[in-house]
Design a protein around this motif. Structure first.
Motif, short mmCIF file in Angstrom:
data_model
loop_
_atom_site.label_atom_id
_atom_site.label_comp_id
_atom_site.label_asym_id
_atom_site.label_seq_id
_atom_site.Cartn_x
_atom_site.Cartn_y
_atom_site.Cartn_z
N LEU A 1 -4.74 -20.32 -51.98
CA LEU A 1 -4.18 -20.98 -50.81
C LEU A 1 -3.07 -21.95 -51.19
O LEU A 1 -2.08 -22.08 -50.46
CB LEU A 1 -5.28 -21.69 -50.03
N ALA A 2 -3.22 -22.61 -52.34
CA ALA A 2 -2.14 -23.49 -52.82
C ALA A 2 -0.89 -22.69 -53.10
O ALA A 2 0.23 -23.10 -52.75
CB ALA A 2 -2.59 -24.22 -54.09
N GLY A 3 -1.05 -21.51 -53.72
CA GLY A 3 0.09 -20.66 -54.01
C GLY A 3 0.75 -20.13 -52.75
O GLY A 3 1.98 -20.09 -52.64
N ALA A 4 -0.08 -19.75 -51.77
CA ALA A 4 0.47 -19.27 -50.50
C ALA A 4 1.26 -20.38 -49.81
O ALA A 4 2.35 -20.16 -49.28
CB ALA A 4 -0.65 -18.77 -49.61
N MET A 5 0.71 -21.59 -49.81
CA MET A 5 1.40 -22.72 -49.21
C MET A 5 2.75 -22.94 -49.89
O MET A 5 3.79 -23.07 -49.22
CB MET A 5 0.55 -23.98 -49.34
N ALA A 6 2.74 -22.97 -51.22
CA ALA A 6 3.98 -23.20 -51.95
C ALA A 6 4.96 -22.05 -51.74
O ALA A 6 6.18 -22.26 -51.59
CB ALA A 6 3.68 -23.38 -53.44
N GLY A 7 4.44 -20.82 -51.73
CA GLY A 7 5.31 -19.67 -51.54
C GLY A 7 5.97 -19.65 -50.18
O GLY A 7 7.10 -19.17 -50.03
#
Length: 336
Positions: free
Chosen positions: A147-153
């Motif tokens: 979820l952190a990666g999706a947010m950043a992406g």
């Protein structure tokens, strides 16, 4: 006022610095005392250890238990001696080891002290059978990191993200892998720069190195860095503040460390896990001989979205993250 009596514990000729006993304000009403040995970095890391300590204090104040805690020294080489010393105290019923570095030592100590219950937070299971007086607790850090990666992406403007881990280990690698998978799930063209502070426990206690690595990643085009580095992550957050960039924190909500620059934090309900474990122990429901996984379901692993970062994480991005979260829980998305 918390009464803290600083003592020096001696066991097998090993001196353990930083052992403190905090009785319940009204005395040890429950008749139970809980011990805790912190991970490297100790209290004040604004991360993993502070979250565990918060749960310990909640148990003290709400349940009337006495608490004893031990700060690590150096790289925490005395953790086994600290565990043994607490276990040998007839007044201590339950002992927590905070962090993956306890995994090997704490299960062995539990076998030697069968009358005491032991818990390891972020336990790294070797596959061996666990003693009935030992419980491991793990969090779905790979899914939270997704979820952190999706947010950043979804929010990156440069198309380049950074990851900085503390100790290069299987658990911290899970953070990196989840972050990479989440970012590329929403943005396949993402570039990711990765770095680790070091190979030993001291990697979690080097904010200067964390800042150095973060400044390097920001200079190479990263506009959002995800840090999973314990107290070393404080340096990453400082680099975000200095450069005007963004960082995603871990374990606790770290927004107040650099308001406007902490995009979010992937939090583990470590405080809740400690508190509920003490409750279960008091009520005779200690879950020994097994590893408990606490994850997205129940939000034991979650991302921070509140009034502080609502201007950084737009409502549309929040909606997409919630959909992803539900898809992971349902199994529609598999995070390996």
């Amino acid at each position: 006022m918390i009464r803290s009596i600083l003592t020096i514990l001696l066991l097998f000729s090993v001196t353990l610095a930083g052992c403190s006993r905090d009785p319940s304000p009204g005395g040890d009403d429950s008749g139970t005392t809980v011990g805790m040995v912190f991970d490297v970095g100790g209290r004040g890391d604004n991360s993993f250890n502070d979250a565990a300590y918060s749960g310990l204090l909640q148990a003290r104040d709400s349940l009337g238990v006495g608490v004893v805690y031990v700060e690590p020294s150096g790289e925490g080489a005395d953790r086994e001696a600290a565990l043994r010393n607490l276990a040998a105290d007839p007044d201590i019923d339950l002992v927590f080891g905070v962090g993956l570095l306890f995994s090997r030592d704490i299960a062995a100590v539990a076998e030697e002290f069968p009358e005491t219950r032991f818990v390891c937070i972020d336990y790294q299971h070797s596959g061996d059978d666990l003693p009935a007086n030992f419980s491991g607790i793990v969090f779905e850090d790979r899914k939270g990191s997704f979820l952190a990666g999706a947010m950043a992406g979804l929010l990156t403007e440069s198309g380049t993200l950074g990851f900085i881990g503390g100790m290069d280990s299987a658990i911290i690698r899970r953070f990196q892998e989840g972050f990479s998978a989440g970012a590329r799930h929403v943005n396949p063209d993402i570039s990711l720069i990765t770095a680790y502070i070091g190979m030993t426990g001291s990697a979690f206690t080097n904010p200067a190195r964390g800042k150095e690595l973060a400044l390097n990643q920001y200079s190479r085009g990263a506009d959002i860095i995800y840090q999973a580095a314990g107290a070393s992550g404080l340096g990453v957050i400082e680099a975000a503040r200095e450069t005007g960039m963004l960082v995603i924190g871990t374990d606790r909500d770290q927004y107040d460390l650099a308001p406007g620059h902490v995009l979010s934090s992937i939090v583990k309900g470590i405080d809740r896990a400690v508190f509920t474990t003490v409750v279960d122990d008091l009520e005779g429901r200690f879950r020994g001989g097994e590893v408990t996984v606490l994850g997205l379901d129940g939000r034991y692993t979650d991302y921070v979205y509140n009034q502080d970062n609502a201007e950084l994480v737009t409502p549309e991005v929040h909606r997409q993250l919630e959909n992803l979260r539900e898809d992971i829980i349902s199994g529609a998305i598999t995070v390996e």
